[in-house]
Design a protein around this motif. Structure first.
Motif, PDB file in Angstrom:
ATOM      1  N   LYS A   7      -4.724   7.472  -2.768  1.00  0.00           N
ATOM      2  CA  LYS A   7      -4.422   6.321  -1.907  1.00  0.00           C
ATOM      3  C   LYS A   7      -4.154   5.071  -2.741  1.00  0.00           C
ATOM      4  O   LYS A   7      -3.254   4.280  -2.428  1.00  0.00           O
ATOM      5  CB  LYS A   7      -5.581   6.076  -0.950  1.00  0.00           C
ATOM      6  CG  LYS A   7      -5.773   7.177   0.089  1.00  0.00           C
ATOM      7  CD  LYS A   7      -6.971   6.883   0.977  1.00  0.00           C
ATOM      8  CE  LYS A   7      -7.181   7.991   1.999  1.00  0.00           C
ATOM      9  NZ  LYS A   7      -8.373   7.729   2.857  1.00  0.00           N
ATOM     10  N   GLN A   8      -4.927   4.888  -3.819  1.00  0.00           N
ATOM     11  CA  GLN A   8      -4.695   3.756  -4.706  1.00  0.00           C
ATOM     12  C   GLN A   8      -3.322   3.857  -5.360  1.00  0.00           C
ATOM     13  O   GLN A   8      -2.608   2.845  -5.499  1.00  0.00           O
ATOM     14  CB  GLN A   8      -5.784   3.689  -5.779  1.00  0.00           C
ATOM     15  CG  GLN A   8      -7.177   3.375  -5.248  1.00  0.00           C
ATOM     16  CD  GLN A   8      -8.224   3.390  -6.345  1.00  0.00           C
ATOM     17  OE1 GLN A   8      -7.894   3.384  -7.523  1.00  0.00           O
ATOM     18  NE2 GLN A   8      -9.493   3.406  -5.950  1.00  0.00           N
ATOM     19  N   ALA A   9      -2.947   5.066  -5.751  1.00  0.00           N
ATOM     20  CA  ALA A   9      -1.638   5.256  -6.372  1.00  0.00           C
ATOM     21  C   ALA A   9      -0.507   4.961  -5.383  1.00  0.00           C
ATOM     22  O   ALA A   9       0.494   4.318  -5.737  1.00  0.00           O
ATOM     23  CB  ALA A   9      -1.513   6.683  -6.898  1.00  0.00           C
ATOM     24  N   GLN A  12      -0.273   1.208  -4.892  1.00  0.00           N
ATOM     25  CA  GLN A  12       0.298   0.571  -6.071  1.00  0.00           C
ATOM     26  C   GLN A  12       1.802   0.804  -6.153  1.00  0.00           C
ATOM     27  O   GLN A  12       2.582  -0.105  -6.454  1.00  0.00           O
ATOM     28  CB  GLN A  12      -0.381   1.107  -7.325  1.00  0.00           C
ATOM     29  CG  GLN A  12       0.039   0.417  -8.609  1.00  0.00           C
ATOM     30  CD  GLN A  12      -0.445  -1.018  -8.668  1.00  0.00           C
ATOM     31  OE1 GLN A  12      -1.609  -1.291  -8.409  1.00  0.00           O
ATOM     32  NE2 GLN A  12       0.456  -1.938  -8.977  1.00  0.00           N
ATOM     33  N   LEU A  13       2.241   2.016  -5.866  1.00  0.00           N
ATOM     34  CA  LEU A  13       3.666   2.325  -5.918  1.00  0.00           C
ATOM     35  C   LEU A  13       4.443   1.589  -4.816  1.00  0.00           C
ATOM     36  O   LEU A  13       5.566   1.111  -5.056  1.00  0.00           O
ATOM     37  CB  LEU A  13       3.874   3.837  -5.797  1.00  0.00           C
ATOM     38  CG  LEU A  13       3.431   4.673  -7.002  1.00  0.00           C
ATOM     39  CD1 LEU A  13       3.543   6.156  -6.681  1.00  0.00           C
ATOM     40  CD2 LEU A  13       4.276   4.337  -8.229  1.00  0.00           C
ATOM     41  N   ALA A  47      -0.371   3.302 -11.528  1.00  0.00           N
ATOM     42  CA  ALA A  47      -0.319   4.225 -10.397  1.00  0.00           C
ATOM     43  C   ALA A  47      -0.386   5.669 -10.881  1.00  0.00           C
ATOM     44  O   ALA A  47      -1.071   6.523 -10.288  1.00  0.00           O
ATOM     45  CB  ALA A  47       0.948   3.987  -9.582  1.00  0.00           C
ATOM     46  N   LEU A  48       0.298   5.985 -11.985  1.00  0.00           N
ATOM     47  CA  LEU A  48       0.249   7.334 -12.538  1.00  0.00           C
ATOM     48  C   LEU A  48      -1.155   7.668 -13.048  1.00  0.00           C
ATOM     49  O   LEU A  48      -1.606   8.812 -12.935  1.00  0.00           O
ATOM     50  CB  LEU A  48       1.264   7.463 -13.675  1.00  0.00           C
ATOM     51  CG  LEU A  48       2.753   7.351 -13.263  1.00  0.00           C
ATOM     52  CD1 LEU A  48       3.654   7.415 -14.490  1.00  0.00           C
ATOM     53  CD2 LEU A  48       3.122   8.440 -12.266  1.00  0.00           C
ATOM     54  N   ALA A  49      -1.852   6.666 -13.583  1.00  0.00           N
ATOM     55  CA  ALA A  49      -3.217   6.889 -14.027  1.00  0.00           C
ATOM     56  C   ALA A  49      -4.128   7.204 -12.841  1.00  0.00           C
ATOM     57  O   ALA A  49      -5.043   8.025 -12.943  1.00  0.00           O
ATOM     58  CB  ALA A  49      -3.732   5.665 -14.780  1.00  0.00           C
TER      59      ALA A  49
END
Length: 218
Positions: A7-9, A12-13, A47-49
């Motif tokens: 969800k965070q990713a 962020q995206l 976001a990838l992290a």
């Protein structure tokens, strides 16, 4: 899998995508700044992290307290998800190596976080702790029964006894035999040589000759 990181990713995206759309629509190409693109790249990497953390949640509990203190003192944000994933996916020796490098070059490093993330994968993996063999009290306990040949061979190989002495057991036994033979030779009584024409004078003869000398007037 932890959906919170996903969800965070996603968030962020979405934010980064909207910012890119607004930027392209409002800023003419001739006024575009490279540093703005770099900021978008950093947001995408974060976001990838988060996606990587969803697969393997990072855990920094295994790190020694002094390493965490050194990271914070060097300006490394341990709460950053990208930093957490980078630390969790690399060896402890690599983390300690990059922290030492940052500490030695603190005056010339303006962005420690970015330097940490870029240089961490290049650090070599090294063996931590003492390089000497670890001995315990069990190694020095004596057995009630005489040790077997296999046990003695293991001890020699473990402690390098053959390298310390520099001689094989056969050469040591040969030396002992030579010493024994030399001792026997010294203790053996000497046999007088029958060919010797030396005649020893007894104390009686010497006394008699002395009495004769007393009668001589000169």
């Amino acid at each position: 899998m932890d959906y919170e990181y996903i969800k965070q990713a996603i968030a962020q995206l979405e934010t980064t995508t909207n910012q890119l759309k607004d930027w392209v629509e409002t800023v003419p190409p001739e006024r575009a700044k490279i540093h703005r693109v770099r900021e978008m790249q950093a947001a995408i990497r974060e976001a990838l992290a988060s996606l990587e953390a969803a697969i393997a949640p990072p855990n920094l509990e295994h790190l020694p307290p002094d390493v965490l203190e050194r990271a914070e003192a060097s300006g490394i944000p341990l709460g950053d998800i990208e930093v957490q994933v980078a630390i969790a996916s690399h060896d402890l020796s690599q983390v300690m190596g990059i922290l030492t490098e940052i500490e030695n070059r603190a005056e010339s490093i303006r962005r420690p976080r970015e330097y940490f993330l870029v240089r961490l994968p290049d650090m070599p993996v090294e063996r931590l702790g003492s390089r000497l063999p670890v001995y315990t009290a069990a190694d020095f306990q004596q057995s009630k029964e005489p040790p077997t040949k296999e046990f003695r061979d293991r001890l020699k190989a473990k402690y390098g006894l053959d390298r310390l002495t520099g001689k094989s057991p056969r050469s040591r036994s040969t030396l002992f035999e030579k010493i024994k033979q030399a001792k026997q030779t010294l203790e053996r009584p000497e046999t007088p040589d029958p060919r010797s024409d030396k005649i020893e004078t007894s104390p009686t003869v010497e006394a008699h000759n002395w009495e004769l000398d007393e009668d001589i007037p000169f």
